[in-house]
Design an enzyme around this catalytic site. Structure first.
Site, PDB file in Angstrom:
ATOM      1  N   LYS A 132      23.330  31.567  40.294  1.00  0.00           N
ATOM      2  CA  LYS A 132      23.444  33.019  40.473  1.00  0.00           C
ATOM      3  C   LYS A 132      24.855  33.471  40.072  1.00  0.00           C
ATOM      4  O   LYS A 132      25.846  32.845  40.458  1.00  0.00           O
ATOM      5  CB  LYS A 132      23.198  33.360  41.954  1.00  0.00           C
ATOM      6  CG  LYS A 132      23.354  34.837  42.253  1.00  0.00           C
ATOM      7  CD  LYS A 132      23.478  35.132  43.748  1.00  0.00           C
ATOM      8  CE  LYS A 132      24.347  36.364  43.882  1.00  0.00           C
ATOM      9  NZ  LYS A 132      24.486  37.048  45.059  1.00  0.00           N
ATOM     10  N   LYS A 153      29.243  34.272  54.218  1.00  0.00           N
ATOM     11  CA  LYS A 153      30.631  34.655  53.934  1.00  0.00           C
ATOM     12  C   LYS A 153      31.618  33.782  54.699  1.00  0.00           C
ATOM     13  O   LYS A 153      32.639  33.387  54.138  1.00  0.00           O
ATOM     14  CB  LYS A 153      30.847  36.129  54.262  1.00  0.00           C
ATOM     15  CG  LYS A 153      30.183  37.012  53.221  1.00  0.00           C
ATOM     16  CD  LYS A 153      30.464  38.468  53.441  1.00  0.00           C
ATOM     17  CE  LYS A 153      29.860  39.284  52.307  1.00  0.00           C
ATOM     18  NZ  LYS A 153      29.900  40.711  52.562  1.00  0.00           N
ATOM     19  N   LYS A 211      31.080  36.378  41.995  1.00  0.00           N
ATOM     20  CA  LYS A 211      32.547  36.234  41.965  1.00  0.00           C
ATOM     21  C   LYS A 211      32.963  34.909  42.583  1.00  0.00           C
ATOM     22  O   LYS A 211      33.856  34.246  42.099  1.00  0.00           O
ATOM     23  CB  LYS A 211      33.197  37.348  42.794  1.00  0.00           C
ATOM     24  CG  LYS A 211      33.341  38.648  42.082  1.00  0.00           C
ATOM     25  CD  LYS A 211      34.160  39.633  42.887  1.00  0.00           C
ATOM     26  CE  LYS A 211      33.519  40.016  44.204  1.00  0.00           C
ATOM     27  NZ  LYS A 211      32.301  40.824  44.083  1.00  0.00           N
TER      28      LYS A 211
HETATM   29  P1  ADP Z   1      29.283  38.740  44.406  1.00  0.00           P
HETATM   30  O1  ADP Z   1      28.197  37.744  44.703  1.00  0.00           O
HETATM   31  O2  ADP Z   1      29.811  38.592  43.021  1.00  0.00           O
HETATM   32  O3  ADP Z   1      30.387  38.752  45.462  1.00  0.00           O
HETATM   33  P2  ADP Z   1      28.422  41.146  45.711  1.00  0.00           P
HETATM   34  O4  ADP Z   1      27.932  40.334  46.862  1.00  0.00           O
HETATM   35  O5  ADP Z   1      29.662  41.972  45.888  1.00  0.00           O
HETATM   36  O6  ADP Z   1      28.608  40.173  44.448  1.00  0.00           O
HETATM   37  O7  ADP Z   1      27.211  42.058  45.213  1.00  0.00           O
HETATM   38  C1  ADP Z   1      27.205  43.453  45.080  1.00  0.00           C
HETATM   39  C2  ADP Z   1      25.811  43.912  44.683  1.00  0.00           C
HETATM   40  O8  ADP Z   1      25.416  43.341  43.421  1.00  0.00           O
HETATM   41  C3  ADP Z   1      24.729  43.510  45.679  1.00  0.00           C
HETATM   42  O9  ADP Z   1      23.796  44.568  45.785  1.00  0.00           O
HETATM   43  C4  ADP Z   1      24.092  42.305  45.060  1.00  0.00           C
HETATM   44  O10 ADP Z   1      22.751  42.169  45.431  1.00  0.00           O
HETATM   45  C5  ADP Z   1      24.211  42.576  43.561  1.00  0.00           C
HETATM   46  N1  ADP Z   1      24.382  41.293  42.847  1.00  0.00           N
HETATM   47  C6  ADP Z   1      25.474  40.494  42.861  1.00  0.00           C
HETATM   48  N2  ADP Z   1      25.307  39.389  42.106  1.00  0.00           N
HETATM   49  C7  ADP Z   1      24.058  39.489  41.574  1.00  0.00           C
HETATM   50  C8  ADP Z   1      23.278  38.672  40.691  1.00  0.00           C
HETATM   51  N3  ADP Z   1      23.763  37.543  40.178  1.00  0.00           N
HETATM   52  N4  ADP Z   1      22.039  39.082  40.374  1.00  0.00           N
HETATM   53  C9  ADP Z   1      21.547  40.239  40.863  1.00  0.00           C
HETATM   54  N5  ADP Z   1      22.212  41.055  41.693  1.00  0.00           N
HETATM   55  C10 ADP Z   1      23.463  40.709  42.061  1.00  0.00           C
HETATM   56  N1  TRP Z   2      26.775  45.839  51.797  1.00  0.00           N
HETATM   57  C1  TRP Z   2      26.630  46.283  50.431  1.00  0.00           C
HETATM   58  C2  TRP Z   2      27.157  45.189  49.455  1.00  0.00           C
HETATM   59  O1  TRP Z   2      27.909  44.334  49.864  1.00  0.00           O
HETATM   60  C3  TRP Z   2      27.383  47.568  50.192  1.00  0.00           C
HETATM   61  C4  TRP Z   2      26.905  48.649  51.108  1.00  0.00           C
HETATM   62  C5  TRP Z   2      27.566  49.155  52.193  1.00  0.00           C
HETATM   63  C6  TRP Z   2      25.663  49.355  51.025  1.00  0.00           C
HETATM   64  N2  TRP Z   2      26.833  50.134  52.778  1.00  0.00           N
HETATM   65  C7  TRP Z   2      25.655  50.280  52.092  1.00  0.00           C
HETATM   66  C8  TRP Z   2      24.579  49.280  50.132  1.00  0.00           C
HETATM   67  C9  TRP Z   2      24.582  51.132  52.304  1.00  0.00           C
HETATM   68  C10 TRP Z   2      23.492  50.146  50.369  1.00  0.00           C
HETATM   69  C11 TRP Z   2      23.501  51.059  51.445  1.00  0.00           C
HETATM   70  O2  TRP Z   2      26.815  45.219  48.295  1.00  0.00           O
END
Ligand code: ADP
Ligand code: TRP
Length: 321
Positions: free
Chosen positions: A190, A110, A193
């Site tokens: 992958k 991040k 966003k």
């Molecule tokens: P992004 O990568 O778009 O910022 P997040 O990190 O907010 O997405 O992901 C939120 C949830 O969705 C997580 O549990 C993540 O593992 C799942 N996830 C996000 N992108 C994918 C993907 N391309 N394939 C499978 N799972 C995903």
């Molecule tokens: N960190 C997770 C994400 O970014 C969201 C999350 C916060 C979560 N607390 C959690 C997922 C507890 C499972 C259990 O997607």
């Protein structure tokens, strides 16, 4: 069996989120006592705009309900309605080795993407551990990128139990759905966003069409067989088509004689049909705003009753209050 998971309200959901985590979590609501929440404390690590955060929370609540979350079957709430999470996070942080957090990929990823390197972002896995441990969760369905955080949670729980008594906190298990662990985006990377390659779950129909018809393809002539390996059209189609339709697209790729435009049309149709019932349900929920408030208020009350009990147990064990 208690199941728990959360999603950050960080913008509109895309189908990577849906197939990577949400779909499996929704199936599990029928197999145990599920607690699902909107992780707004977590989103504060990347969103510093109160109005925007509130609107993301609302959108995510609506999307979850539209996709089939049943508030009669599971406890659905907003994390910040249960402030006990943050107190437990502080207590956990006092047994969490720095090295454990320094090894987490998510902080490095991040900050590399430009999110400010705050203490909250660094300590984020401790808050996530509190989210999980405060409900004595058995199973945590998450996307692959969150697995490390559930492992950190296990380590923290073990440390707490060593310090304050065996059995104080339950050790949870992550559940990753390997088949859809990485949903590809429009460009084959992958879906994320931060790569701008997403298909939103509730994409406007015209925009959805534009995105799908614009998927980059190679220059194989119409009459020739097309490579199936690494095709995002096929990978996305597999998620939304019936197995028979998917097999027939594979066969058509291999046979040749059909152009990519036709495959994209099939993908568009299958995607539209797959999410049509959710779209309808979403429109109904949007038309009834007090329903969402009511569900979240009820969920908060139920969640808080459980969280308070665990926190009391932990406070007693560590010598607080
Ligand atoms: P992004 O990568 O778009 O910022 P997040 O990190 O907010 O997405 O992901 C939120 C949830 O969705 C997580 O549990 C993540 O593992 C799942 N996830 C996000 N992108 C994918 C993907 N391309 N394939 C499978 N799972 C995903
Ligand atoms: N960190 C997770 C994400 O970014 C969201 C999350 C916060 C979560 N607390 C959690 C997922 C507890 C499972 C259990 O997607």
């Amino acid at each position: 069996m208690r199941i728990l998971s959360g999603l950050q309200p960080s913008g509109r959901l895309h189908i990577g989120n849906y197939f990577g985590m949400m779909e499996a979590a929704l199936k599990l609501q029928h197999e145990g006592e599920a607690f699902y929440f909107i992780a707004d404390y977590h989103s504060l690590t990347s969103i510093h705009d109160g109005k925007l955060l509130r609107s993301h929370v609302r959108d995510l609540a609506i999307d979850f309900l539209a996709c089939g979350l049943d508030p009669a079957k599971c406890v659905f709430f907003r994390q910040s309605d249960v402030p006990e999470h943050t107190e437990l996070a502080w207590i956990l942080s006092t047994v969490t080795p720095m090295g454990l957090l320094e090894r987490c990929h998510s902080y490095k990823d991040k900050t590399a993407r430009g999110i400010a390197a705050s203490h909250g972002l660094f300590a984020y896995p401790v808050l996530m551990a509190a989210d999980i441990l405060i409900y004595d969760s058995d199973l945590v369905p998450v996307g692959r990128d969150q697995k490390q955080h559930v492992e950190v949670t296990r380590d923290i729980a073990v440390k707490m139990n060593e310090a304050f008594g065996e059995g104080l906190l339950k050790i949870p298990t992550p559940r990753i759905r390997e088949e859809t662990a990485v949903v590809p985006g429009l460009d084959g990377q992958k879906m994320s966003k931060s790569y701008g390659n997403t298909i939103e779950l509730f994409e406007e129909p015209a925009k959805l069409k534009k995105k799908i018809m614009g998927i980059p393809t190679d220059s194989t002539p119409v009459e020739s067989p097309k490579p199936t390996e690494g095709s995002s059209i096929l990978a996305l189609y597999q998620l939304v088509a019936t197995p028979a339709d998917y097999d027939s697209m594979i066969a058509d790729f291999q046979r040749g004689g059909i152009g990519y435009g036709e495959f994209k049309k099939r993908l568009l149709q299958a995607m539209t049909e797959h999410f049509a019932p959710y779209r309808e349900r979403r429109a109904e929920i949007v038309a009834n705003p007090s329903y969402v408030d009511h569900v979240l208020a009820e969920g908060a009350e139920k969640a808080r009753a459980v969280a308070r009990q665990t926190l009391r147990r932990v406070r007693d064990a560590v010598g607080l209050g």
